[in-house]
Design a protein around this motif. Structure first.
Motif, PDB file in Angstrom:
ATOM      1  N   HIS A  40       3.240 -16.973  17.641  1.00 32.48           N
ATOM      2  CA  HIS A  40       2.990 -16.430  16.308  1.00 32.48           C
ATOM      3  C   HIS A  40       4.313 -16.176  15.598  1.00 32.48           C
ATOM      4  N   VAL A  41       4.216 -15.815  14.338  1.00 27.66           N
ATOM      5  CA  VAL A  41       5.393 -15.394  13.582  1.00 27.66           C
ATOM      6  C   VAL A  41       5.080 -14.056  12.908  1.00 27.66           C
ATOM      7  N   ASP A  42       6.111 -13.324  12.589  1.00 28.82           N
ATOM      8  CA  ASP A  42       5.968 -12.185  11.695  1.00 28.82           C
ATOM      9  C   ASP A  42       6.235 -12.675  10.278  1.00 28.82           C
ATOM     10  N   VAL A  43       5.425 -12.205   9.353  1.00 27.87           N
ATOM     11  CA  VAL A  43       5.587 -12.544   7.939  1.00 27.87           C
ATOM     12  C   VAL A  43       5.960 -11.271   7.196  1.00 27.87           C
ATOM     13  N   ARG A  44       6.974 -11.341   6.336  1.00 28.64           N
ATOM     14  CA  ARG A  44       7.394 -10.151   5.589  1.00 28.64           C
ATOM     15  C   ARG A  44       7.323 -10.418   4.089  1.00 28.64           C
ATOM     16  N   LEU A  45       6.734  -9.471   3.389  1.00 30.17           N
ATOM     17  CA  LEU A  45       6.661  -9.504   1.931  1.00 30.17           C
ATOM     18  C   LEU A  45       7.540  -8.391   1.378  1.00 30.17           C
ATOM     19  N   THR A  46       8.186  -8.656   0.252  1.00 28.57           N
ATOM     20  CA  THR A  46       9.067  -7.667  -0.376  1.00 28.57           C
ATOM     21  C   THR A  46       8.655  -7.488  -1.836  1.00 28.57           C
ATOM     22  N   ALA A  47       8.334  -6.265  -2.211  1.00 35.81           N
ATOM     23  CA  ALA A  47       8.017  -5.973  -3.616  1.00 35.81           C
ATOM     24  C   ALA A  47       9.313  -5.935  -4.430  1.00 35.81           C
ATOM     25  N   ASP A  48       9.168  -5.986  -5.765  1.00 32.82           N
ATOM     26  CA  ASP A  48      10.385  -6.104  -6.587  1.00 32.82           C
ATOM     27  C   ASP A  48      11.272  -4.864  -6.527  1.00 32.82           C
ATOM     28  N   ASP A  49      10.723  -3.733  -6.035  1.00 33.46           N
ATOM     29  CA  ASP A  49      11.570  -2.546  -5.874  1.00 33.46           C
ATOM     30  C   ASP A  49      12.111  -2.418  -4.448  1.00 33.46           C
ATOM     31  N   GLY A  50      11.897  -3.458  -3.626  1.00 33.83           N
ATOM     32  CA  GLY A  50      12.476  -3.442  -2.283  1.00 33.83           C
ATOM     33  C   GLY A  50      11.517  -2.999  -1.189  1.00 33.83           C
ATOM     34  N   TYR A  51      10.334  -2.476  -1.546  1.00 35.39           N
ATOM     35  CA  TYR A  51       9.358  -2.081  -0.526  1.00 35.39           C
ATOM     36  C   TYR A  51       8.940  -3.307   0.278  1.00 35.39           C
ATOM     37  N   GLN A  52       8.868  -3.162   1.608  1.00 34.63           N
ATOM     38  CA  GLN A  52       8.522  -4.306   2.451  1.00 34.63           C
ATOM     39  C   GLN A  52       7.350  -4.003   3.366  1.00 34.63           C
ATOM     40  N   ALA A  53       6.591  -5.041   3.690  1.00 33.00           N
ATOM     41  CA  ALA A  53       5.518  -4.919   4.678  1.00 33.00           C
ATOM     42  C   ALA A  53       5.502  -6.195   5.507  1.00 33.00           C
ATOM     43  N   ALA A  54       5.306  -6.046   6.817  1.00 33.00           N
ATOM     44  CA  ALA A  54       5.320  -7.207   7.710  1.00 33.00           C
ATOM     45  C   ALA A  54       4.111  -7.170   8.639  1.00 33.00           C
ATOM     46  N   ALA A  60      -9.276  -4.378   3.701  1.00 31.49           N
ATOM     47  CA  ALA A  60      -8.488  -3.157   3.511  1.00 31.49           C
ATOM     48  C   ALA A  60      -7.036  -3.357   3.931  1.00 31.49           C
ATOM     49  N   GLY A  61      -6.660  -4.586   4.223  1.00 27.42           N
ATOM     50  CA  GLY A  61      -5.318  -4.856   4.728  1.00 27.42           C
ATOM     51  C   GLY A  61      -4.271  -4.801   3.636  1.00 27.42           C
ATOM     52  N   ARG A 117       0.814  -1.222   0.000  1.00 25.42           N
ATOM     53  CA  ARG A 117       0.000   0.000   0.000  1.00 25.42           C
ATOM     54  C   ARG A 117       0.840   1.261   0.000  1.00 25.42           C
ATOM     55  N   ARG A 118       2.066   1.136   0.481  1.00 28.62           N
ATOM     56  CA  ARG A 118       3.031   2.236   0.449  1.00 28.62           C
ATOM     57  C   ARG A 118       2.512   3.507   1.109  1.00 28.62           C
ATOM     58  N   GLN A 119       1.841   3.282   2.223  1.00 28.80           N
ATOM     59  CA  GLN A 119       1.367   4.424   2.998  1.00 28.80           C
ATOM     60  C   GLN A 119       2.484   4.694   3.995  1.00 28.80           C
ATOM     61  N   GLU A 120       3.529   5.368   3.511  1.00 29.47           N
ATOM     62  CA  GLU A 120       4.739   5.418   4.314  1.00 29.47           C
ATOM     63  C   GLU A 120       4.783   6.580   5.304  1.00 29.47           C
TER      64      GLU A 120
END
Lengths: 200, 243
Positions: free
Chosen positions: B39-53, B76-77, A11-14
Motif C-alpha cells: 500500500h501507499v500513504d496518501v497525503r493531502l494539504t489544504a491551502d493553509d498547510g493543514y494536512q491529512a494522510a 464520514a471520512g 476535518r481539522r479534528q486536531e
C-alpha cells in the motif's frame, strides 16, 4: 515544499494540544489490525513466561496471573496506520511487577505471542511504569481480535509494539528484530518522532 | 534502505468503478516499483498547510502503468471523499511508499494461491491476480470475492477476463441481492462455502484474506477450523475508521 490539494479543507479534528502525534488522526472506534488469523487459546492452556537471559525462568498460569497486583491505566494509543485514540482505559499487570526481583543483564526484550507474532523493545521502554500486560479494555475482558486473553500495552510507542495474544517476554542481551521490525517497520516506533518505517 | 519520503504524484487518469469506489492512476516522481499487496500513504494539504494522510492499497500489478489506487468512499471520512469525488486528472497529491512486506504475493512464491476478498478488500488481491497473469506465472490462483450486490462488484469485467486464463478461477458471492438467474453463491463466506469453493487445506495454498474486520475474522477463523495452517494465512483488515 508541499503539494497543495485544490479545494481540500479536511476535518481539522486536531484534538487537545500535545495529545495527537504528527501525521495521526483521531478515531472513536477501535480498528483491528493483525497479520494472520486470530488465535484462540483457552485460558486453561494459557501461561505467561519470563525467559531468556534470566537467573531462572518464571511462569504464571492464567489464575496466578489474575492474582497479581493490577493497575488501571488511562492512556492514549497511536497506531502506525495513522489513527490515535484518546483516553483508553485498560486493566493490567505492570511489567515492573512481572520482572520484580529478576536478575538479568539483558537490555532488550522480545515479546512472543500465540500465532507466532513477536516484537522487540529496549528493556527501558517496558520498565519504570511504561508497560503493562493488559487483560481488560474499557471494563471488559479483552475481545479475541484485540488480543484476548492478554496483550502487551506500551502506549508511548506505536501500537504494533503492544503485542496481542502475548505469552511471554524473552530477555535478550542483544536487540533482535520482531515480526514487523524485520519487515520494514522502525525498530523503536516512537509516534512523536514519526518512527514508522526503516530509516525514519 | 533509505527513508521513505513524500513524493509528488500527478493524477493521470481517474474513473469510477462503482458509485462508491474510484480508481486513480498516478504518475509518481521517483517511483521505484512495488510488490502486489503493498500500500501507499496518501497525503493531502489544504491551502493553509493543514494536512491529512491515509493508507490505500495499490491496485495495479508492478508490470502495469501506474501505480493505480482504488479508493472506497467512507462517507464520514476525511480523505476518501476528496479522492473519490473531488480529485481530477492533472491534480497533484503526495504519496509515500510502497509500504508493507508481509501481505504480499509475487510469482516467485508460486502457488496454489487462495485469495479471499470482502468488498473493497479486493484491491490488493486484484494486484496479485493481475501480476499472476501479467508475469506469465503458472501458479494456480482462486479468488473468492464477496460483494453485497452485483452493482458493488469492483473490477467485474476485468475479473471475468482474468478468469479466462488457464489456472485462474474467480468465484463470486453476492450477500444481499442476487440478480435473476444468478449462478454464483448468494450468501456470506462461511465454513460451508469455503469447504465447497476454496482449494482444500490439503493443497496447502498460500492464503490471503482482505476485507472489513468482521469478514476477515469470520473467514480466517473458518479456514483455521477447516484445518488450514494458520501460518499460511495472511490477513489485512480495514474498517471505516474515519469517524
Amino acid at each position: 515544499m508541499s503539494v497543495f490539494s485544490r479545494g481540500f479543507r479536511g476535518r481539522r479534528q486536531e484534538g487537545p494540544p500535545g495529545r495527537v502525534p504528527p501525521g495521526q488522526y483521531l478515531v472513536d472506534d477501535f480498528p483491528v489490525l493483525s497479520a494472520g488469523p486470530t488465535p484462540e487459546t483457552p485460558v486453561e492452556e494459557w501461561t505467561f513466561t519470563i525467559t531468556g537471559d534470566v537467573d531462572a525462568p518464571r511462569q504464571w498460569s492464567w489464575e496466578e496471573f489474575l492474582a497479581l497486583p493490577s493497575e488501571t491505566i488511562t492512556t492514549d494509543i497511536h497506531c502506525v496506520t495513522r489513527w490515535s485514540k484518546l483516553d483508553t482505559v485498560w486493566e493490567g499487570v505492570s511489567v515492573d511487577t512481572l520482572l520484580e526481583g529478576v536478575d538479568t543483564s539483558a537490555e532488550y526484550v522480545l515479546a512472543f505471542c500465540d500465532g507466532g507474532y513477536t516484537t522487540n523493545l529496549p528493556l527501558e521502554d517496558v520498565t519504570d511504569g511504561k508497560a503493562w500486560v493488559a487483560v481488560s479494555y474499557d471494563g471488559e475482558p479483552l475481545e479475541a481480535e484485540h488480543g484476548a486473553p492478554a496483550r502487551l500495552l506500551v502506549p508511548h510507542l506505536y501500537l504494533w509494539k503492544s503485542a496481542k495474544w502475548i505469552r511471554g517476554l524473552q530477555l535478550l542481551a542483544e536487540d533482535e528484530s520482531g515480526f514487523w521490525e524485520a519487515l520494514g517497520y522502525h525498530d523503536r516506533g516512537d509516534p512523536w518522532q514519526e518512527q514508522r518505517h526503516w530509516g525514519d | 534502505m533509505g527513508r521513505l519520503s513524500w513524493q509528488p504524484a500527478t493524477v493521470t487518469d481517474a474513473f469510477a468503478e462503482t458509485p462508491q469506489v474510484r480508481t486513480l492512476e498516478l504518475d509518481v516522481t521517483g517511483w521505484t516499483g512495488h510488490l502486489p499487496g503493498q500500500h501507499v500513504d496518501v497525503r493531502l494539504t489544504a491551502d493553509d498547510g493543514y494536512q491529512a494522510a491515509r493508507s490505500y492499497s495499490i491496485a495495479s500489478a508492478p508490470e502495469e502503468k501506474g501505480p493505480r489506487l482504488t479508493v472506497e468512499r467512507i462517507d464520514a471520512g476525511e480523505v476518501s471523499p476528496y479522492l473519490v469525488d473531488e480529485l481530477r486528472t492533472g491534480d497533484r497529491i503526495e504519496v509515500r511508499g510502497p509500504i508493507g512486506g508481509f501481505f504480499v504475493w509475487h510469482a516467485g512464491l508460486g502457488g496454489p494461491v487462495l485469495l479471499l476478498a470482502g468488498g473493497a478488500g479486493i484491491v490488493p488481491l486484484a494486484a496479485m491476480l493481475r501480476h499472476r497473469v501479467a508475469s506469465g506465472s503458472d501458479a494456480a490462483v482462486r479468488l473468492i470475492y464477496s460483494s453485497r450486490s452485483l452493482g458493488e462488484v469492483i473490477y467485474r469485467e476485468e475479473l471475468d477476463r482474468l478468469a479466462t486464463h488457464e489456472g485462474v478461477d474467480v468465484v463470486h458471492t453476492l450477500t444481499r441481492e442476487q440478480p435473476a438467474g444468478w449462478r454464483g453463491f448468494g450468501r456470506r463466506v462461511d465454513r460451508e462455502l469455503l469447504a465447497e469453493a476454496a482449494w482444500p487445506a490439503s493443497s496447502s495454498p498460500l492464503t490471503y484474506v482482505c476485507g472489513p474486520t468482521a469478514f476477515v475474522e469470520k473467514v480466517a477463523g473458518s479456514l483455521v477450523q477447516l484445518g488450514y495452517d494458520p501460518r499460511t494465512i495472511r490477513t489485512e483488515r480495514f474498517g471505516p475508521t474515519g469517524r
